[in-house]
Write a protein that holds these residues in place. Structure first.
Motif, short mmCIF file in Angstrom:
data_model
loop_
_atom_site.label_atom_id
_atom_site.label_comp_id
_atom_site.label_asym_id
_atom_site.label_seq_id
_atom_site.Cartn_x
_atom_site.Cartn_y
_atom_site.Cartn_z
N SER A 182 0.83 -1.21 0.00
CA SER A 182 0.00 0.00 0.00
C SER A 182 0.86 1.26 0.00
CB SER A 182 -0.92 0.00 1.23
OG SER A 182 -0.19 0.27 2.42
N GLY A 183 2.18 1.10 0.00
CA GLY A 183 3.09 2.23 -0.06
C GLY A 183 3.65 2.65 1.28
N ARG A 184 3.27 1.96 2.35
CA ARG A 184 3.76 2.31 3.68
C ARG A 184 5.03 1.51 3.98
NH1 ARG A 184 -1.95 1.69 3.95
NH2 ARG A 184 -3.03 3.60 4.63
N THR A 185 6.06 2.20 4.42
CA THR A 185 7.33 1.54 4.73
C THR A 185 7.73 1.70 6.20
OG1 THR A 185 8.56 3.52 4.04
CG2 THR A 185 8.20 1.81 2.37
N ARG A 186 7.10 2.63 6.89
CA ARG A 186 7.38 2.86 8.32
C ARG A 186 6.31 2.13 9.12
NH1 ARG A 186 10.28 7.36 9.83
NH2 ARG A 186 8.65 8.03 11.31
N ILE A 187 6.62 0.87 9.46
CA ILE A 187 5.60 -0.01 10.05
C ILE A 187 6.08 -0.51 11.41
CG2 ILE A 187 4.24 -2.11 9.71
CD1 ILE A 187 4.80 -1.81 6.70
N GLY A 188 5.23 -0.36 12.41
CA GLY A 188 5.52 -0.84 13.75
C GLY A 188 4.75 -2.11 14.08
N PHE A 189 5.06 -2.68 15.24
CA PHE A 189 4.40 -3.91 15.69
C PHE A 189 3.96 -3.71 17.14
CE2 PHE A 189 4.21 -8.08 17.65
CZ PHE A 189 3.62 -8.87 16.68
N VAL A 190 2.71 -4.06 17.45
CA VAL A 190 2.19 -3.95 18.81
C VAL A 190 1.89 -5.35 19.32
CG1 VAL A 190 0.53 -2.86 20.34
CG2 VAL A 190 1.15 -1.74 18.20
N GLY A 191 2.66 -5.79 20.31
CA GLY A 191 2.47 -7.12 20.87
C GLY A 191 3.66 -7.47 21.75
N SER A 192 3.39 -8.08 22.89
CA SER A 192 4.45 -8.49 23.81
C SER A 192 5.04 -9.80 23.31
CB SER A 192 3.89 -8.64 25.23
OG SER A 192 3.41 -7.40 25.69
N ILE A 193 6.14 -9.71 22.58
CA ILE A 193 6.63 -10.83 21.77
C ILE A 193 7.15 -12.00 22.60
CG2 ILE A 193 7.13 -9.37 19.79
CD1 ILE A 193 10.02 -9.32 20.56
N LEU A 194 7.45 -11.78 23.88
CA LEU A 194 7.94 -12.87 24.73
C LEU A 194 6.83 -13.55 25.51
CD1 LEU A 194 11.24 -11.31 26.12
CD2 LEU A 194 10.96 -12.86 24.18
#
Length: 333
Positions: A182-194
């Motif tokens: 979609s053209g977005r390159t600045r992408i974050g992640f929300v989630g406690s990965i451990l």
């Protein structure tokens, strides 16, 4: 009546882990002779009586009960629509194969103290499904009953056990690819990965998609969504905001959308948000959530079928079965 002494009580007195107490009492390797002697002496003084199902290395033959037991961590079950739906699907699949279902919620205390479930002690079931995340020591302890079992929606790399999971790595990858396209390159992640294997794998899929696109994974854009394994927390938005976020589940995505709107951001014009699982809250959200639909029905069907084959001692393929899901596009991206 006096309170029954548990392994956790012995562990607390000696300042060691419950696992060490269990190994010392059962004669297994992994503890020193000195520690074993202290455990055995204190157990004698405290009149510790082990459960027969724990100490027996050759359990009595079981009669066929026609029941399948489902173990679920109490801390994951409360108000969790995802697991409620999975449980309903399991009941349906087991009933279709001539089995009734018994559910037992495992408290955090019982999991930590390696307490064998009541349904196992009473020999009320022919096999077990561990639904959701459990620590491997608890699974190993319950497995001493020699009941056939399978893990559903979790796995342990160093535990030799069959499991059924969603394609979490592929799901995280495909959701991130959608945002990149979609053209977005600045992408974050929300989630406690451990906190769980599922969230970790979704994060790995997210990271893979970014790295393939030549984009650095910024850990300041990886936001916590819970305290411990289950207690939700509202993430703190970074000062340098991404253009989009992949979220560990739909609940987290919903909470993030509400936070962003309160902070003056438009969804998806300023920040796009994608969820995971696709249960009812995804469509209650405004705007409705783009998400990854987990095929709960197929996971339940495969889990029931695999366990029943084990119960009936039929030939099976061992290992982790991964069930594919699909990207559901809505207004939030």
């Amino acid at each position: 009546m006096d309170k029954k002494v548990r392994m956790a009580d012995i562990a607390q007195q000696l300042g060691i882990s419950v696992v060490s107490v269990s190994k010392a009492l059962s004669g297994k390797e992994g503890v020193s002779d000195a520690t074993r002697a202290k455990v055995l002496e204190l157990a004698r003084k405290m009149d510790y009586v082990p459960l027969r199902s724990k100490e027996s290395t050759a359990p009595e033959p079981r009669s066929h009960s026609g029941n399948i037991g489902i173990l679920m961590a109490d801390l994951f079950f409360e108000d969790n629509t995802f697991y409620s739906n999975m449980y309903r699907q399991l009941v349906k699949c087991c009933n279709e194969n001539g089995y009734s279902v018994m559910l037992e919620l495992v408290t955090a205390e019982n999991e930590e103290s390696l307490t064998v479930p009541t349904m196992v002690q009473g020999q009320k079931v022919d096999g077990l499904i561990f639904m959701g995340e459990f620590n491997k020591e608890y699974i190993h302890s319950v497995a001493q009953s020699q009941l056939p079992f399978i893990l559903l929606d979790s796995y342990h790399e160093d535990l030799n056990a069959d499991s059924i999971t969603s394609d979490n790595v592929a799901g995280g990858y495909r959701m991130t690819k959608h945002l990149l396209q979609s053209g977005r390159t600045r992408i974050g992640f929300v989630g406690s990965i451990l906190s769980t294997s599922s969230i970790m794998d979704r994060f790995l899929g997210y990271s893979k998609a970014l790295l393939q696109a030549g984009i650095e994974v910024r850990m300041d854009w990886v936001l916590e969504d819970r305290v411990g394994k289950t207690t939700p927390t509202i993430p703190k938005l970074p000062e340098d905001m991404p253009e989009a976020f992949i979220c560990s589940c739909d609940d987290t995505a919903y909470n993030l959308v509400e936070l962003l709107k309160r902070s003056g951001y438009r969804i998806p014009q300023d920040v796009a948000v994608a969820g995971y699982d696709d249960y009812h809250i995804a469509q209650f959200c405004t705007p409705q959530l783009t998400t990854y639909r987990v095929n709960v029905q197929a996971m339940a069907r495969h889990a029931a079928a695999q366990l029943i084959r084990r119960i009936k001692k039929k030939p099976i393929t061992h290992g982790n079965m991964v069930v594919c899901g699909e990207v559901i596009l809505r207004e939030s991206t």
